[in-house]
Design a protein around this motif. Structure first.
Motif, PDB file in Angstrom:
ATOM      1  N   GLY A 186       1.825   2.904   9.141  1.00  0.00           N
ATOM      2  CA  GLY A 186       1.355   4.261   9.361  1.00  0.00           C
ATOM      3  C   GLY A 186       0.893   4.953   8.137  1.00  0.00           C
ATOM      4  N   ASN A 187       1.192   4.568   7.085  1.00  0.00           N
ATOM      5  CA  ASN A 187       0.588   5.154   5.862  1.00  0.00           C
ATOM      6  C   ASN A 187      -1.071   4.731   5.759  1.00  0.00           C
ATOM      7  N   CYS A 188      -1.128   3.440   5.961  1.00  0.00           N
ATOM      8  CA  CYS A 188      -2.353   2.948   5.879  1.00  0.00           C
ATOM      9  C   CYS A 188      -3.379   3.594   6.875  1.00  0.00           C
ATOM     10  N   CYS A 213      -0.777  12.096   3.076  1.00  0.00           N
ATOM     11  CA  CYS A 213      -0.785  10.788   3.944  1.00  0.00           C
ATOM     12  C   CYS A 213       0.719  10.447   4.543  1.00  0.00           C
ATOM     13  N   HIS A 214       1.443  10.715   3.724  1.00  0.00           N
ATOM     14  CA  HIS A 214       2.818  10.666   4.191  1.00  0.00           C
ATOM     15  C   HIS A 214       3.281  11.680   5.205  1.00  0.00           C
ATOM     16  N   ALA A 215       2.841  12.695   5.170  1.00  0.00           N
ATOM     17  CA  ALA A 215       3.053  13.990   6.195  1.00  0.00           C
ATOM     18  C   ALA A 215       2.405  13.370   7.505  1.00  0.00           C
ATOM     19  N   MET A 255       0.800  -1.106  -0.013  1.00  0.00           N
ATOM     20  CA  MET A 255      -0.112   0.037  -0.107  1.00  0.00           C
ATOM     21  C   MET A 255       0.966   1.152  -0.051  1.00  0.00           C
ATOM     22  N   ASP A 256       2.070   1.221   0.403  1.00  0.00           N
ATOM     23  CA  ASP A 256       2.776   2.319   0.440  1.00  0.00           C
ATOM     24  C   ASP A 256       3.193   2.868  -1.089  1.00  0.00           C
ATOM     25  N   CYS A 257       3.120   1.636  -1.938  1.00  0.00           N
ATOM     26  CA  CYS A 257       3.394   2.062  -3.300  1.00  0.00           C
ATOM     27  C   CYS A 257       1.974   2.542  -3.985  1.00  0.00           C
ATOM     28  N   ILE A 277      -0.087   4.319  -2.544  1.00  0.00           N
ATOM     29  CA  ILE A 277      -0.517   5.704  -1.852  1.00  0.00           C
ATOM     30  C   ILE A 277       0.453   6.518  -2.606  1.00  0.00           C
ATOM     31  N   HIS A 278       1.882   6.053  -2.770  1.00  0.00           N
ATOM     32  CA  HIS A 278       2.748   6.940  -3.752  1.00  0.00           C
ATOM     33  C   HIS A 278       1.886   7.480  -4.813  1.00  0.00           C
ATOM     34  N   CYS A 279       1.454   6.564  -5.632  1.00  0.00           N
ATOM     35  CA  CYS A 279       0.878   6.722  -6.792  1.00  0.00           C
ATOM     36  C   CYS A 279      -0.328   7.975  -6.626  1.00  0.00           C
ATOM     37  N   HIS A 328       5.688   1.905  12.051  1.00  0.00           N
ATOM     38  CA  HIS A 328       6.348   1.636  10.533  1.00  0.00           C
ATOM     39  C   HIS A 328       5.679   2.417   9.539  1.00  0.00           C
ATOM     40  N   HIS A 329       6.474   2.575   8.655  1.00  0.00           N
ATOM     41  CA  HIS A 329       6.118   3.335   7.233  1.00  0.00           C
ATOM     42  C   HIS A 329       5.013   2.727   6.715  1.00  0.00           C
ATOM     43  N   GLY A 330       4.952   1.386   6.633  1.00  0.00           N
ATOM     44  CA  GLY A 330       3.681   0.926   5.698  1.00  0.00           C
ATOM     45  C   GLY A 330       2.492   0.908   6.427  1.00  0.00           C
TER      46      GLY A 330
HETATM   47 ZN    ZN Z   1       5.951   5.987   1.022  1.00  0.00          ZN
END
Ligand code: ZN
Ligand code: NAD
Length: 356
Positions: free
Chosen positions: A275-277, A257-259, A193-195, A197-199, A271-273
């Motif tokens: 946390g993003n979700c 989302c990343h902020a 999902m990190d990917c 969300i990047h998109c 963690h990043h993943g």
């Molecule tokens: Zn990311």
């Protein structure tokens, strides 16, 4: 106006089973008889079949790294010292074999072997003076795009910030989808999902341009094949999606989302993943279609996010997360464009955090 002069990975191998080619890649770097290579390997692979397949010679150094915590400047400095204590010569290559955390460790160690001082001194943009030791990235979990990016994200004494430079970029990556086959579903989903969300953040952002758009659109299609259509070649597709998502944000920017995820990560240690979700799930006003599709993908894979993690936290804790989140200027600029400072208020961010 100045346009970004983006340094990307010059050599890459893609394909199932391509890990076996690492030996040949290293042979080109090993010139003198006493040349040595450093393998930084995620310790999840220790005593597994992959560990037995490392093309290590007797005088190489294999270090299993623990990534339970996201990489720190302290860990990078300790690993660098370990390599220096092993051999006074520089290694001819540093290989990172693992997820985003291990790839970032390999990038950072390869930089710190040729740059004096501690890695915390180099957290920021273009502070690195000397080229790194040759370094190779081999993902064993896909989504972050760390294989494509010019940063190595580290938690330092003051902040979580990358070593961003042209020298950070891998000299070589090997994308072998066989290596990501055994990742547990939850972790596979969060990192994948990190990917996605990047998109979304790239495509919905004010920094969007045709370069970033081309990569994000294709990457997003691939994510749908993986997470919605359960395509039989989903591992190859996710690996490619991750690379292309990374290429997209390298020429645009991430967003809200990343902020928020940085705030959650810095203060609560998420963690990043994941946390993003957690962050993305409350951002329907920012990214309505993306969040709807994300929830559909969560349901399809029976992913249950932890609930109410911020609802009852003390105001000071929320205020800390709000401050970290607010400080991500370029990310908010990508969300709102000029004048973002008026829109990113403590009140708006506090409300969002309380919903997480
Ligand atoms: Zn990311
Ligand atoms: P990770 O590297 O932190 O690993 C997550 C978990 O998956 C770990 O427990 C790890 O041991 C395990 N794992 C890895 N490969 C596995 C395999 N094949 N089988 C079973 N388990 C496996 O995860 P990640 O989400 O890829 O990376 C997150 C990190 O990447 C964060 O530290 C974040 O800051 C960083 N990041 C970097 C960039 C960049 O451009 N440099 C971009 C985004 C995120």
């Amino acid at each position: 106006m100045s346009f970004k002069n983006f340094k990307c990975v010059p050599k890459m191998i893609f394909g199932r089973g391509s890990f076996a080619q690492l030996d040949a890649v290293l042979a080109a770097e090993r010139k003198a008889a006493n040349d040595f290579v450093v393998f930084l390997v995620d310790d999840v692979h220790q005593n597994k079949s992959l560990a037995g397949r490392l093309p290590a010679k007797t005088h190489d150094l294999i270090i299993y790294v623990n990534v339970e915590e996201e990489p720190t400047t302290k860990q990078v400095d300790a690993l660098t010292a370990q390599v220096q204590a092993f051999n006074t010569k520089l290694p001819v290559s540093v290989i990172g074999l693992g997820g985003g955390s291990t790839l970032d460790l390999a990038k950072a160690v390869s930089l710190m072997l040729t740059n004096n001082g501690g890695s915390a001194e180099y957290q920021g943009w273009d502070l690195i003076n000397n080229p790194a030791v040759h370094h190779i990235g081999i993902p064993t979990i896909s989504g972050t795009g760390a294989e494509a990016s010019r940063t190595a994200v580290l938690c330092g004494p003051v902040r979580k910030l990358g070593l961003n430079s042209d020298y950070t970029v891998f000299d070589q990556i090997i994308m072998d989808s066989e290596l990501i086959a055994g990742v547990p579903t939850e972790q596979w989903f969060f990192t994948g999902m990190d990917c996605y969300i990047h998109c979304v953040e790239s495509l919905e952002g004010t920094y969007l341009n045709e370069f970033a758009k081309a990569y994000a659109e294709k990457s997003m299609d691939l994510c749908r094949e993986v997470f919605i259509n359960n395509h039989e070649e989903k591992d190859d597709k996710l690996m490619m999606a991750s690379y292309m998502g990374g290429m997209s944000i390298a020429y645009s920017q991430v967003g809200a989302c990343h902020a928020i995820s940085y705030g959650l990560g810095y203060v609560l240690g998420y963690h990043h993943g994941i946390g993003n979700c957690l962050a993305f799930n409350v951002l329907e006003e920012f990214y309505p279609e993306g969040v709807e599709e994300f929830r559909k993908m969560m349901a399809l894979h029976n992913i249950n996010l932890p609930k109410h993690i911020c609802r009852d936290l003390p105001d000071e804790t929320i205020a800390k997360m709000v401050a970290v989140t607010k400080s991500m200027g370029p990310l908010w600029d990508n969300v709102y464009g000029a004048g973002w400072e008026e829109k990113v208020t403590d009140e708006m961010l506090t409300k969002l955090f309380r919903r997480i």
